[in-house]
Motif scaffolding. Structure first.
Motif, mmCIF file in Angstrom:
data_model
loop_
_atom_site.group_PDB
_atom_site.id
_atom_site.type_symbol
_atom_site.label_atom_id
_atom_site.label_comp_id
_atom_site.label_asym_id
_atom_site.label_seq_id
_atom_site.Cartn_x
_atom_site.Cartn_y
_atom_site.Cartn_z
ATOM 1 N N HIS A 87 74.491 -37.364 120.696
ATOM 2 C CA HIS A 87 75.174 -38.576 121.159
ATOM 3 C C HIS A 87 75.851 -38.323 122.505
ATOM 4 O O HIS A 87 75.751 -39.148 123.429
ATOM 5 C CB HIS A 87 76.207 -39.023 120.137
ATOM 6 C CG HIS A 87 77.040 -40.188 120.595
ATOM 7 N ND1 HIS A 87 76.541 -41.454 120.719
ATOM 8 C CD2 HIS A 87 78.338 -40.252 121.009
ATOM 9 C CE1 HIS A 87 77.486 -42.269 121.168
ATOM 10 N NE2 HIS A 87 78.581 -41.558 121.361
ATOM 11 N N ARG A 122 73.149 -41.406 130.488
ATOM 12 C CA ARG A 122 73.232 -42.816 130.846
ATOM 13 C C ARG A 122 74.051 -43.032 132.123
ATOM 14 O O ARG A 122 73.954 -44.074 132.766
ATOM 15 C CB ARG A 122 73.838 -43.608 129.686
ATOM 16 C CG ARG A 122 73.563 -45.093 129.732
ATOM 17 C CD ARG A 122 73.933 -45.761 128.423
ATOM 18 N NE ARG A 122 72.912 -45.544 127.410
ATOM 19 C CZ ARG A 122 73.140 -44.987 126.231
ATOM 20 N NH1 ARG A 122 74.358 -44.596 125.905
ATOM 21 N NH2 ARG A 122 72.169 -44.824 125.361
ATOM 22 N N ARG A 149 78.327 -46.072 123.523
ATOM 23 C CA ARG A 149 77.033 -45.770 124.130
ATOM 24 C C ARG A 149 77.156 -45.302 125.575
ATOM 25 O O ARG A 149 76.167 -44.950 126.197
ATOM 26 C CB ARG A 149 76.122 -46.993 124.051
ATOM 27 C CG ARG A 149 75.700 -47.333 122.626
ATOM 28 C CD ARG A 149 74.559 -48.334 122.603
ATOM 29 N NE ARG A 149 74.963 -49.647 123.075
ATOM 30 C CZ ARG A 149 74.453 -50.243 124.149
ATOM 31 N NH1 ARG A 149 73.555 -49.620 124.899
ATOM 32 N NH2 ARG A 149 74.857 -51.455 124.504
ATOM 33 N N GLU A 196 73.260 -38.295 125.227
ATOM 34 C CA GLU A 196 72.783 -39.639 125.548
ATOM 35 C C GLU A 196 73.787 -40.397 126.410
ATOM 36 O O GLU A 196 73.416 -41.118 127.342
ATOM 37 C CB GLU A 196 72.520 -40.418 124.249
ATOM 38 C CG GLU A 196 71.324 -39.884 123.451
ATOM 39 C CD GLU A 196 71.289 -40.436 122.037
ATOM 40 O OE1 GLU A 196 72.202 -41.246 121.707
ATOM 41 O OE2 GLU A 196 70.378 -40.078 121.273
ATOM 42 N N ASP A 255 80.955 -50.909 121.027
ATOM 43 C CA ASP A 255 79.562 -50.454 121.128
ATOM 44 C C ASP A 255 79.246 -49.983 122.549
ATOM 45 O O ASP A 255 78.620 -48.940 122.751
ATOM 46 C CB ASP A 255 78.631 -51.590 120.719
ATOM 47 C CG ASP A 255 77.171 -51.200 120.826
ATOM 48 O OD1 ASP A 255 76.750 -50.266 120.117
ATOM 49 O OD2 ASP A 255 76.442 -51.811 121.627
#
Length: 373
Positions: free
Chosen positions: A64, A71, A340, A67, A336
Motif C-alpha cells: 500500500h 502515485r 490512496r 502504491e 479514500d
C-alpha cells in the motif's frame, strides 16, 4: 506539497533527513515506517504507516505504501523505520521490496531507535558503525530552519489528534445553549411552529446531489431562504477570520447547524482551499460544534488540510468525522483519496460532487453559453 516547501530546507545527510521527517508529517513518529519520496533531488511527499504487529504479514501495508508513493510520480525514496530492531527490520525490508517492485530507486533504508540510527544499505564501519550513529534532532540545522519558517512538529500523533478534539468545560456549556438557539432559529426559517426546536444532531435523511451521493445529513424541505442564510453565514465567518477575529458562540452554532443542509455544506466546500485561514476557520468551528454536528466542519477541515499538504491533520479530522457519522459520504470520499495518496493537485479548481473514488477536474469558473449564430 509538503510542509517543507516554504522552508526550502537542505537535507544533506541521514541525520538531516531524520530531523526533517517530523516536519514532513507534522509530528514525531514512533513505532512507524516512513517513506520519503523524491523527484530528482527534491522531497515531494512523505507517507507513514504503523509498524505491523508482531507475527503479522508486513507485505500488505508495504504494498500500500509503495502504491501511494508511486502515485506521486516519485523517482526514488528513502525508508525510515522507528522502533525496536525486531519490529522495524521486517517492515523496512518489506517496504524496500515493494518500492523496488514498482520501479522506484531506494536511496537508503534507516532504523531509528533510542537516539541512534542505522543504515540497512551501508556496510562501511567508518560512516555506519555497528552500534549506530547518535543524532540530536534538536541540534540540527534542518530543525532550526523549519522552526524559523514557522513549521511545527508535535510530540506525537495523539497531540495532533488533540488539535481537532472537542472543547470542554465552560465552552461546551455555552455552545450547548447557543446551538439550542440556533435550532430554534432554523425552525423559524423553515416555517415550523413557533417555539419548535430542531435537534441538529438527530438522524436525518441523506441527500443525493447531481453526480452521485453528495454526502451527509440534511434536513427535509430546504429552500432558498436556508441557502441564503448559509451563504451569508459562510461569508461572514470567512470575513471575520481574514480579519483575525474569533467567531462568537452564536455564530459558530448557527453555522454548524446550517452546515447540516447539503446546499450550505457544498457552498462552503466550494469556497474552501488550502489557505491558512480555511484551516483556522474549520478547526475552530469543529472544536466548538456540538456533538452530532462535527461531520461537515471536520470534512471541510480535512479538505483544506489535504489541499495544503498537511495529510496527517486531514487524517485526524476525518477520523473525527467518521467516528460521529460513519456513513458521511464526503468524509468517506476524502478518506479514500487520502488513503490512496491521490495528489491534491489532481483536483484542479473547486470540488465537484462525485461518487467516492472519482476525482473530476473542472475549471474555476463556468464557461459562458455559446451564442447561437
Amino acid at each position: 506539497m509538503t510542509q517543507l516547501d516554504r522552508a526550502r530546507l537542505a537535507v544533506r545527510s541521514p541525520a538531516d533527513l531524520i530531523a526533517a521527517v517530523p516536519y514532513l508529517l507534522g509530528f514525531h513518529p514512533s513505532d512507524s515506517v516512513v517513506v520519503v519520496a523524491l523527484r530528482g533531488r527534491r522531497i515531494i511527499f512523505a507517507a507513514r504507516a504503523d509498524l505491523p504487529d508482531r507475527g503479522a504479514d508486513p507485505a500488505p501495508p508495504a504494498r500500500h505504501l509503495a502504491e501511494v508513493i508511486v502515485r506521486q510520480r516519485a523517482e526514488s525514496a528513502t525508508v525510515v523505520g522507528y522502533g525496536p530492531a525486531e519490529r522495524v527490520t521486517t517492515a523496512v525490508d518489506a517496504v524496500r521490496g515493494a518500492l523496488a517492485g514498482v520501479g522506484l530507486v531506494v536511496l537508503d533504508a534507516l532504523r531509528v531507535t533510542d537516539g541512534r540510527y542505522w543504515s540497512y544499505l551501508c556496510t562501511e564501519a567508518g560512516c555506519c558503525p555497528p552500534d549506530g550513529t547518535p543524532y540530536d534532532p534538536g541540534a540540527s540545522e534542518v530543525s532550526a530552519a523549519a522552526v524559523f519558517a514557522g513549521q511545527v512538529a508535535l510530540p506525537d500523533r495523539a497531540a495532533l489528534a488533540a488539535l481537532v478534539a472537542p472543547l470542554d468545560g465552560p465552552v461546551r456549556v455555552a455552545m450547548r445553549r447557543a446551538t439550542a438557539r440556533a435550532g430554534q432559529r432554523l425552525a423559524r426559517l423553515l416555517g415550523r411552529p413557533a417555539g419548535t426546536e430542531l435537534p441538529p444532531g438527530d438522524p436525518v435523511p441523506t441527500a443525493t446531489g447531481p453526480g452521485g451521493p453528495a454526502g451527509g445529513p440534511v434536513g427535509v424541505g430546504d429552500d432558498g431562504a436556508v441557502r441564503a442564510a448559509g451563504v451569508a453565514a459562510v461569508r461572514a465567518a470567512r470575513r471575520r477570520h481574514r480579519r483575525g477575529e474569533r467567531l462568537t458562540d452564536d455564530e459558530v452554532a448557527w453555522l454548524s447547524v446550517l452546515l447540516t443542509r447539503l446546499t450550505v455544506r457544498d457552498h462552503a466546500w466550494e469556497r474552501t482551499d488550502g489557505r491558512d485561514e480555511d484551516i483556522a476557520l474549520w478547526t475552530d468551528v469543529l472544536r466548538r460544534a456540538q456533538p452530532g454536528l462535527a461531520a461537515a466542519p471536520a470534512s471541510l477541515l480535512a479538505f483544506a488540510a489535504w489541499r495544503a499538504g498537511q495529510g496527517a491533520l486531514a487524517a485526524v479530522a476525518l477520523e473525527r468525522a467518521l467516528t460521529e457519522h460513519p456513513g458521511y459520504s464526503l468524509a468517506l470520499l476524502l478518506d479514500d483519496l487520502l488513503r490512496r495518496g491521490v495528489p491534491p493537485a489532481q483536483l484542479d479548481g473547486w470540488p465537484a460532487v462525485a461518487p467516492p473514488g472519482v476525482v473530476r477536474r473542472r475549471s474555476r469558473r463556468p464557461r459562458p453559453p455559446r451564442r447561437r449564430s
